[in-house]
Scaffold this motif. Structure first.
Motif, mmCIF file in Angstrom:
data_model
loop_
_atom_site.group_PDB
_atom_site.id
_atom_site.type_symbol
_atom_site.label_atom_id
_atom_site.label_comp_id
_atom_site.label_asym_id
_atom_site.label_seq_id
_atom_site.Cartn_x
_atom_site.Cartn_y
_atom_site.Cartn_z
ATOM 1 N N LEU A 9 0.863 -1.177 0.000
ATOM 2 C CA LEU A 9 0.000 0.000 0.000
ATOM 3 C C LEU A 9 0.899 1.225 0.000
ATOM 4 C CD1 LEU A 9 -2.542 1.745 0.388
ATOM 5 C CD2 LEU A 9 -2.391 1.264 2.854
ATOM 6 N N VAL A 10 0.750 2.063 -1.009
ATOM 7 C CA VAL A 10 1.498 3.312 -1.097
ATOM 8 C C VAL A 10 0.523 4.458 -0.846
ATOM 9 C CG1 VAL A 10 2.951 4.801 -2.512
ATOM 10 C CG2 VAL A 10 3.077 2.313 -2.788
ATOM 11 N N PHE A 21 6.774 4.388 -7.060
ATOM 12 C CA PHE A 21 6.786 3.149 -6.266
ATOM 13 C C PHE A 21 5.770 2.159 -6.822
ATOM 14 C CE2 PHE A 21 9.002 5.100 -2.519
ATOM 15 C CZ PHE A 21 9.900 4.067 -2.283
ATOM 16 N N ILE A 22 4.581 2.651 -7.125
ATOM 17 C CA ILE A 22 3.546 1.775 -7.685
ATOM 18 C C ILE A 22 4.030 1.161 -8.998
ATOM 19 C CG2 ILE A 22 1.279 1.763 -8.795
ATOM 20 C CD1 ILE A 22 0.923 1.803 -5.845
ATOM 21 N N LYS A 23 4.561 1.982 -9.897
ATOM 22 C CA LYS A 23 5.008 1.496 -11.208
ATOM 23 C C LYS A 23 6.128 0.464 -11.053
ATOM 24 C CE LYS A 23 3.917 5.659 -13.917
ATOM 25 N NZ LYS A 23 4.498 6.792 -14.689
ATOM 26 N N THR A 24 7.102 0.768 -10.225
ATOM 27 C CA THR A 24 8.250 -0.129 -10.047
ATOM 28 C C THR A 24 7.828 -1.462 -9.451
ATOM 29 O OG1 THR A 24 9.804 1.718 -9.809
ATOM 30 C CG2 THR A 24 10.475 -0.406 -8.888
ATOM 31 N N LEU A 25 7.025 -1.420 -8.396
ATOM 32 C CA LEU A 25 6.614 -2.658 -7.737
ATOM 33 C C LEU A 25 5.650 -3.456 -8.609
ATOM 34 C CD1 LEU A 25 6.356 -1.240 -4.138
ATOM 35 C CD2 LEU A 25 7.886 -3.064 -4.880
ATOM 36 N N LYS A 26 4.816 -2.777 -9.380
ATOM 37 C CA LYS A 26 3.919 -3.469 -10.305
ATOM 38 C C LYS A 26 4.736 -4.241 -11.346
ATOM 39 C CE LYS A 26 -0.511 -3.930 -11.385
ATOM 40 N NZ LYS A 26 -1.516 -4.411 -10.406
ATOM 41 N N GLN A 27 5.784 -3.610 -11.846
ATOM 42 C CA GLN A 27 6.656 -4.260 -12.828
ATOM 43 C C GLN A 27 7.350 -5.484 -12.232
ATOM 44 O OE1 GLN A 27 9.268 -1.108 -14.055
ATOM 45 N NE2 GLN A 27 7.749 -0.157 -15.402
ATOM 46 N N GLN A 28 7.545 -5.461 -10.914
ATOM 47 C CA GLN A 28 8.194 -6.587 -10.243
ATOM 48 C C GLN A 28 7.205 -7.666 -9.804
ATOM 49 O OE1 GLN A 28 10.805 -5.212 -7.109
ATOM 50 N NE2 GLN A 28 11.888 -3.793 -8.461
ATOM 51 N N GLY A 29 5.938 -7.497 -10.191
ATOM 52 C CA GLY A 29 4.953 -8.535 -9.927
ATOM 53 C C GLY A 29 4.174 -8.388 -8.640
ATOM 54 N N TRP A 30 4.295 -7.246 -7.990
ATOM 55 C CA TRP A 30 3.571 -7.032 -6.747
ATOM 56 C C TRP A 30 2.106 -6.710 -7.018
ATOM 57 C CZ3 TRP A 30 5.578 -5.642 -1.533
ATOM 58 C CH2 TRP A 30 6.917 -6.022 -1.354
ATOM 59 N N THR A 45 -5.299 14.033 -12.615
ATOM 60 C CA THR A 45 -4.024 13.775 -11.937
ATOM 61 C C THR A 45 -3.890 12.319 -11.495
ATOM 62 O OG1 THR A 45 -4.941 14.432 -9.783
ATOM 63 C CG2 THR A 45 -3.852 16.146 -11.091
ATOM 64 N N VAL A 46 -4.960 11.560 -11.493
ATOM 65 C CA VAL A 46 -4.873 10.159 -11.074
ATOM 66 C C VAL A 46 -4.892 9.204 -12.263
ATOM 67 C CG1 VAL A 46 -5.953 10.694 -8.860
ATOM 68 C CG2 VAL A 46 -7.356 9.840 -10.746
ATOM 69 N N ASP A 47 -4.890 9.732 -13.477
ATOM 70 C CA ASP A 47 -4.978 8.879 -14.662
ATOM 71 C C ASP A 47 -3.811 7.900 -14.760
ATOM 72 O OD1 ASP A 47 -7.325 10.084 -15.354
ATOM 73 O OD2 ASP A 47 -6.498 11.324 -16.961
ATOM 74 N N GLU A 48 -2.599 8.375 -14.448
ATOM 75 C CA GLU A 48 -1.432 7.477 -14.529
ATOM 76 C C GLU A 48 -1.530 6.346 -13.523
ATOM 77 O OE1 GLU A 48 2.762 8.616 -15.473
ATOM 78 O OE2 GLU A 48 2.019 10.624 -15.016
ATOM 79 N N LEU A 49 -2.038 6.659 -12.333
ATOM 80 C CA LEU A 49 -2.217 5.612 -11.328
ATOM 81 C C LEU A 49 -3.254 4.596 -11.784
ATOM 82 C CD1 LEU A 49 -1.721 4.385 -8.536
ATOM 83 C CD2 LEU A 49 -3.397 6.010 -7.601
ATOM 84 N N ILE A 50 -4.352 5.066 -12.322
ATOM 85 C CA ILE A 50 -5.388 4.168 -12.840
ATOM 86 C C ILE A 50 -4.817 3.268 -13.926
ATOM 87 C CG2 ILE A 50 -7.557 4.085 -14.134
ATOM 88 C CD1 ILE A 50 -8.332 6.712 -12.689
ATOM 89 N N ALA A 51 -3.961 3.836 -14.775
ATOM 90 C CA ALA A 51 -3.387 3.080 -15.892
ATOM 91 C C ALA A 51 -2.501 1.923 -15.438
ATOM 92 C CB ALA A 51 -2.589 4.019 -16.798
ATOM 93 N N THR A 52 -1.999 1.969 -14.217
ATOM 94 C CA THR A 52 -1.162 0.873 -13.718
ATOM 95 C C THR A 52 -1.981 -0.370 -13.391
ATOM 96 O OG1 THR A 52 -1.327 1.498 -11.365
ATOM 97 C CG2 THR A 52 0.441 2.531 -12.681
#
Length: 234
Positions: A9-10, A21-30, A45-52
């Protein structure tokens, strides 16, 4: 044997370091959960987060009820890592220009909010075999290296966050909780909070901090580290 998916949880994930942090950890399979403030729901402003593809929860550090509600919404979730990442602008008046409201706002966002997040998400962290709380701090919160009177509200709140880090680490160890706690200095990164001043690459900084978080041991001494892994004076 396939390792179980870990969950993070970030808090403060819609931009800057939290989003990375979200992007990096998502790429690592979290499995990733990112928080946004309620008033930003539906904002661009939350579009990038939604896109993950992350799960999104509404948390405002200034409103304890939002933290309670978020913990209840995810009450069955096992948290391996909690990252307290939300912050406030670094540039502020001289110390004698601060108002009571200015100072209270800094403490609400950068100290009290993280404490309440740790409190309400503690049951989720205890479900993990070994969990970590990472408080994103700053070398400006270091008392031992303080050399000037700039941005005192920011400094005071980060120093208090460091105190929270040490207190929780010692308390968890005494109780036998398998939860490590660390304070991290991300470096001078170009974000909105720094008015896009800085010379540290955000991707490199976050990737290294993720490695550091992975090495935190519950039975170890509380530590304050910069993004390269070097100790920072409390």
């Amino acid at each position: 044997m396939v390792s179980p998916i870990k969950t993070v949880l970030v808090i403060g994930a819609n931009r800057g370091i939290g989003l990375q942090f979200i992007k990096t950890l998502k790429q690592q399979g979290w499995s990733t959960i990112g928080s946004i403030r309620p008033e930003t729901r539906g904002d661009s402003t939350v579009d990038e987060l939604i896109a993950t593809g992350s799960r999104i929860v509404e948390i405002d550090y200034k409103d304890e009820n939002t933290i309670k509600n978020a913990a209840k919404e995810f009450e069955d979730v096992k948290l391996d890592v909690l990252i307290n990442c939300a912050g406030m602008a670094l540039h502020a008046p001289s110390w004698h220009d601060y108002s009571k409201a200015d100072l209270l706002s800094h403490f609400e966002v950068m100290t009290i909010g993280p404490l309440l997040a740790c409190k309400h998400f503690l049951p989720h962290l205890l479900r993990a075999p070994r969990a970590t709380i990472a408080n994103i701090s700053s070398s400006m919160g270091s008392i031992s290296t303080n050399i000037d009177a700039r941005v005192i509200g920011y400094k005071m709140a980060k120093a208090a966050l460091n105190q929270l880090t040490v207190t929780l680490a010692n308390d968890f160890k005494a109780r036998g909780y398998t939860i490590g706690v660390v304070a991290l200095e991300p470096g001078a990164i170009q974000t909105r909070i720094s008015k896009f001043n800085g010379d540290v690459d955000i991707v490199e900084s976050v990737e290294r901090m993720v490695e550091l978080i992975g090495g935190v041991m519950p039975e170890g001494e509380p530590r304050f580290l910069d993004w390269r892994g070097r100790g920072v004076g409390w």
